[in-house]
Design a protein around this motif. Structure first.
Motif, PDB file in Angstrom:
ATOM      1  N   ASP A 173       0.045  50.342  19.760  1.00 32.03           N
ATOM      2  CA  ASP A 173       1.468  50.534  19.985  1.00 32.03           C
ATOM      3  C   ASP A 173       2.132  51.033  18.701  1.00 32.03           C
ATOM      4  O   ASP A 173       1.459  51.462  17.757  1.00 32.03           O
TER       5      ASP A 173
ATOM      6  N   SER B 217       0.444  52.961  25.816  1.00 25.30           N
ATOM      7  CA  SER B 217       0.829  51.685  26.408  1.00 25.30           C
ATOM      8  C   SER B 217      -0.426  50.878  26.708  1.00 25.30           C
ATOM      9  O   SER B 217      -1.541  51.419  26.701  1.00 25.30           O
ATOM     10  N   THR B 218      -0.253  49.593  26.989  1.00 27.96           N
ATOM     11  CA  THR B 218      -1.428  48.786  27.332  1.00 27.96           C
ATOM     12  C   THR B 218      -2.088  49.298  28.599  1.00 27.96           C
ATOM     13  O   THR B 218      -3.326  49.368  28.682  1.00 27.96           O
TER      14      THR B 218
ATOM     15  N   THR C 268      -1.571  45.508  20.003  1.00 33.13           N
ATOM     16  CA  THR C 268      -0.177  45.272  20.362  1.00 33.13           C
ATOM     17  C   THR C 268       0.110  43.781  20.273  1.00 33.13           C
ATOM     18  O   THR C 268      -0.805  42.957  20.390  1.00 33.13           O
TER      19      THR C 268
ATOM     20  N   SER D 211       2.942  43.016  22.151  1.00 35.18           N
ATOM     21  CA  SER D 211       3.871  43.069  23.274  1.00 35.18           C
ATOM     22  C   SER D 211       5.313  42.983  22.773  1.00 35.18           C
ATOM     23  O   SER D 211       5.771  43.845  22.042  1.00 35.18           O
TER      24      SER D 211
ATOM     25  N   ASP E  94       4.865  46.866  24.986  1.00 31.69           N
ATOM     26  CA  ASP E  94       3.653  47.641  25.222  1.00 31.69           C
ATOM     27  C   ASP E  94       3.659  48.293  26.594  1.00 31.69           C
ATOM     28  O   ASP E  94       2.654  48.866  27.023  1.00 31.69           O
TER      29      ASP E  94
END
Length: 509
Positions: free
Chosen positions: A70, A100-101, A119, A121, A273
Motif C-alpha cells: 500500500d 489494494s489487498t 499493509t 489497513s 487497503d
C-alpha cells in the motif's frame, strides 16, 4: 535505535503481521520474514499446517512469490528487504508494487502463487504489516502456516541469520492493475448502466489508485457511464484528512455531505487497503453492509442459476449480519450458512460448501468467482450495476434489504468481562430466551415469549427470523471490551433491548 529482537509474538497476529515501524519491526525483520515465507509457503511441500513434511509440491512446481504494498511511507523499504530475503532462499519474487489487498489476491490467483501484501489497513501511519496467502488467494493463519513463518524468522534473527542458497531467486517487477480491472469488469458488466454520478472517498488509501483504473479509464479500459467524483484520492499513508476506516461513522461524514451537495446517485467509501467498501445512498444515509450483502447475494444466486440451473447454491453470512440475509437467500431457493465472525471462518466455509458468495457486517464481501477472497471493489460494482438497471433511487432499491431496526456495534469497556457476560446470561436464561454460543452469546426472543414489540403500531410483532428481537454479545480478542449488536422488529424494541443489555454489561458495582 537498535533493531527489534527475535521475539516476533507481538507483531505476528492470528491472521497477519502488524506492528509499529521501526519500533516493533524493521527491514532486518522484513528480510527474515521474507526468507521464512519462502521456506514455508513457496519451497516446502504444500500442507495445511505449513512447513510439515509430506503432501505434494507447491502447485505447478513454481517457486514464485508475488508481493504488493500500500501507500504507507515504510512500505517500499520493507518490500525490498522482504523480497531480498525470499530471493536468498531461492524464491522467484514478482513485485506488483502499489495495489489494494484484493489486487494482491488477484495476482495470487492469476499467477497461482503465494502472496504477501504489505499493509496495515486503517491503522495509523506508523504501523505496517503483511497479509499472507497461499496460491489462489487461499488464507494463511497461525495454524495454517503463519506460526511456522514466525518461528523460522525468529530463529534466523536469534542466530547467525538464514542461509543464502547458491541458486538465489530472481526479482521481476510487474504491473497487474489493468488485468485486475479487466477481471472485475468481466464479472460485473457496467457498460449498459444508466448514467450514474458516484462520489468516492478513498481516504488517501489505495482506492485512489484502483477506482480510476476499474471504474475509469486510468488503466486504459473503455469508459463506463459513470461520473466519478473523487474525495481524497491522493495516496498518502499519513491519512491527512481522516482515518481510512469507514466502519467508524465519523469517517463517513465528508462523503455523506459530498453526495448530497453534488446531487450524486451513490457514495462509496473504501478503507486504507481498499478491500472493504461502504455505501451511502442519495440522501447521504449509510446503507447497512447487511443490506449490501443481501443485494449482492441475490445477484450472485441469479448468476449461478443462469449458468447452472439445477445446481445447489449456497451463501455464507456471519452471525451478526441481519436476519434479512438468510431470509432472502432461502426465499430465493438457496441455502444460507451461518458462521462465526472473521474472514478465516468465512473462507473455510466458502471452500467447504462451494458457496458462491459470503458477506459480513464489517463490509467484507467474498466471491467464489474471485478465488473465494474478499473484494470491496467487486461488491461496489454489484451495487452500481443494480442501481444502474433500476429506475428508482438507491434508498428505494435497498429498502427491502433493511426491514429491521439494528443497533450497529456498541462497544463497552468493562473491568471483568466474564462477570459481565454471566450477568447477562443469568437474566436471559431466567426469561426462557433462546441462547447459542457459536461466537460469543447470541440470544433470541421467539414470538410468544412475551417479548414482542409493545404497542409500536403497524409492523410490530414477528420480526427478524420470526423473532421479536435478537442480540449478540462478543468479547474482543485483544481488549477488555464487549461488543453488542441488537436487531429487532422496530426501533423502540431494539432500543429497549439494547439499553437493558448495556445496563447489565456496564454494571460494575
Amino acid at each position: 535505535m537498535s533493531s527489534p529482537g527475535a521475539d516476533l509474538s507481538a507483531i505476528v497476529k492470528a491472521y497477519d503481521v502488524r506492528g509499529v515501524v521501526p519500533d516493533q519491526w524493521d527491514e532486518r525483520v522484513a528480510r527474515a520474514l521474507g526468507a521464512a515465507v519462502a521456506d514455508v509457503l513457496v519451497l516446502e511441500p504444500a500442507h495445511p499446517a505449513g512447513g510439515a513434511e509430506g503432501g505434494s509440491p507447491t502447485r505447478g512446481g513454481a517457486r514464485r512469490l508475488v508481493v504488493g504494498h500500500d501507500m504507507r511511507p515504510s512500505s517500499p523499504g520493507l518490500v525490498d528487504a522482504f523480497a531480498a530475503g525470499a530471493q536468498d532462499r531461492g524464491a522467484d519474487v514478482v513485485v506488483v508494487g502499489l495495489c489494494s489487498t484484493d489486487g494482491l489476491y488477484y495476482a495470487s490467483g492469476v499467477l497461482d502463487a503465494p502472496g504477501a501484501m504489505f499493509t496495515a489497513s486503517h491503522n495509523p501511519a506508523q504501523y505496517n504489516g503483511i497479509k499472507l496467502c497461499r496460491p489462489g488467494a487461499r488464507p494463511v493463519s497461525l495454524d495454517t502456516g503463519l506460526g511456522a513463518v514466525r518461528d523460522h524468522a525468529a530463529a534466523s534473527l536469534a542466530g547467525p541469520g538464514h542461509e543464502v542458497v547458491d541458486s538465489r531467486g530472481s526479482r521481476t517487477d510487474e504491473d497487474l492493475l489493468r488485468g485486475y480491472g479487466e477481471h472485475l469488469r468481466r464479472l460485473v458488466d457496467l457498460s449498459g448502466s444508466r448514467p450514474l454520478r458516484v462520489v468516492v472517498d478513498a481516504g488517501n488509501g489505495m482506492a485512489g489508485l484502483t477506482v480510476p483504473a476499474v471504474l475509469g479509464e486510468a488503466a486504459g479500459l473503455p469508459a463506463l457511464p459513470l461520473d466519478v467524483r473523487p474525495l481524497y484520492f491522493e495516496l498518502d499513508g499519513t491519512f491527512p484528512n481522516h482515518e481510512a476506516n469507514p466502519l467508524e461513522p465519523a469517517n463517513l461524514v465528508d462523503l455523506q455531505r459530498a453526495v448530497v451537495a453534488q446531487g450524486a446517485d451513490v457514495g462509496l467509501a473504501f478503507d486504507g487497503d481498499a478491500d472493504r467498501c461502504f455505501v451511502v445512498d442519495e440522501r447521504g444515509e449509510a446503507v447497512s453492509p447487511s443490506a449490501v450483502t443481501a443485494l449482492v447475494a441475490l445477484r450472485e444466486i441469479a448468476r449461478e442459476r443462469a449458468e447452472h440451473p439445477d445446481a445447489p447454491v449456497t451463501v455464507i453470512h456471519n452471525l451478526i449480519t441481519s436476519a434479512v440475509v438468510p431470509e432472502l437467500v432461502e426465499a430465493a431457493g438457496a441455502t444460507a450458512v451461518r458462521t462465526r465472525v472473521g474472514h478465516s471462518y468465512i473462507k473455510e466455509e466458502m471452500a467447504r460448501t462451494g458457496a458462491v458468495f459470503g458477506g459480513e457486517h464489517s463490509a467484507h464481501y467474498y466471491f467464489a468467482a474471485f478465488w473465494g477472497a474478499d473484494t470491496g471493489m467487486l461488491a461496489a460494482m454489484h451495487v452500481l450495476a443494480a442501481l444502474g438497471a433500476a429506475d428508482v433511487p438507491l434508498s428505494d432499491l435497498v429498502a427491502d434489504y433493511a426491514p429491521y431496526a439494528a443497533s450497529g456495534e456498541v462497544n463497552s469497556t468493562v473491568r471483568d468481562v466474564p462477570a459481565a457476560v454471566e450477568r447477562v446470561r443469568g437474566v436471559v436464561t431466567a426469561r426462557g430466551a433462546g441462547l447459542d454460543e457459536l461466537d460469543g452469546m447470541t440470544v433470541t426472543a421467539p414470538v410468544g415469549t412475551g417479548d414482542e414489540a409493545e404497542g409500536t403500531g403497524e409492523g410490530a410483532g414477528p420480526g427478524p427470523g420470526g423473532r421479536a428481537w435478537w442480540f449478540n454479545l462478543r468479547a474482543s480478542n485483544t481488549e477488555p471490551l464487549l461488543r453488542l449488536n441488537v436487531e429487532a422488529v422496530d426501533v423502540a424494541t431494539m432500543e429497549r433491548v439494547r439499553d437493558e443489555v448495556l445496563a447489565l454489561v456496564r454494571d460494575d458495582a
